[in-house]
Design an enzyme around this catalytic site. Sequence first.
Site, mmCIF file in Angstrom:
data_model
loop_
_atom_site.group_PDB
_atom_site.id
_atom_site.type_symbol
_atom_site.label_atom_id
_atom_site.label_comp_id
_atom_site.label_asym_id
_atom_site.label_seq_id
_atom_site.Cartn_x
_atom_site.Cartn_y
_atom_site.Cartn_z
ATOM 1 C CG HIS A 18 -1.957 -1.021 1.259
ATOM 2 N ND1 HIS A 18 -2.121 -1.866 2.334
ATOM 3 C CD2 HIS A 18 -2.897 -1.363 0.351
ATOM 4 C CE1 HIS A 18 -3.128 -2.678 2.084
ATOM 5 N NE2 HIS A 18 -3.615 -2.402 0.887
ATOM 6 C CE LYS A 42 -12.371 -6.395 1.547
ATOM 7 N NZ LYS A 42 -11.187 -5.681 1.050
ATOM 8 N NE ARG A 91 -2.813 -7.919 -4.489
ATOM 9 C CZ ARG A 91 -3.774 -8.001 -3.586
ATOM 10 N NH1 ARG A 91 -3.540 -7.604 -2.372
ATOM 11 N NH2 ARG A 91 -4.940 -8.508 -3.864
#
Length: 170
Positions: A18, A42, A91
């Site tokens: 991050h 979440k 990613r």
Amino acid sequence: MTTLAIYAGTFDPFTFGHIDIARRAHRLFPHLVISVSTNPDKSALFSLAERQRIIRDAVRTMRGVSVESFDGLLVDYMHRRRARVVIRGLRALSDFEYEFQMALMNRKLNEEIETVFLMPHEQYSYLSSRLVKEIALLGGDVSQFVRPMVSKMLKERIALREAGERRQGE
């Protein structure tokens, strides 16, 4: 006039990946807001205030970078902030489908919003908050993935959680 960019996420916890994306985004957009979201889907290990504190500590030397929080739709938050650029990290190919779908939905909800995808340094291409939490929960060393402050907080949080589970089991 500089463009305000928003780097939004749950950041639970904020990893070196991050930080790398934030640095890359800051090179492109001198005014960057890292926006910590609440996500009802979440279960966050750290509170919103803790995540903001972690991020502020990590970016304290980056002039023009601030940390905020929001709930609700990202496009509504961006409208309130008069931001037109959202930063997203990619990613691997597995991230692309979800991120592409989100970018298109955000554009559908507000066609003035542009999504800028940034790839982290390859040393962080496998790194995710979920994996860091999993490693920490299983007793592994996460110091190579997060700042020392986060590593310490993870250990403390897990110890508290385990103590609570032991008490409930008695």
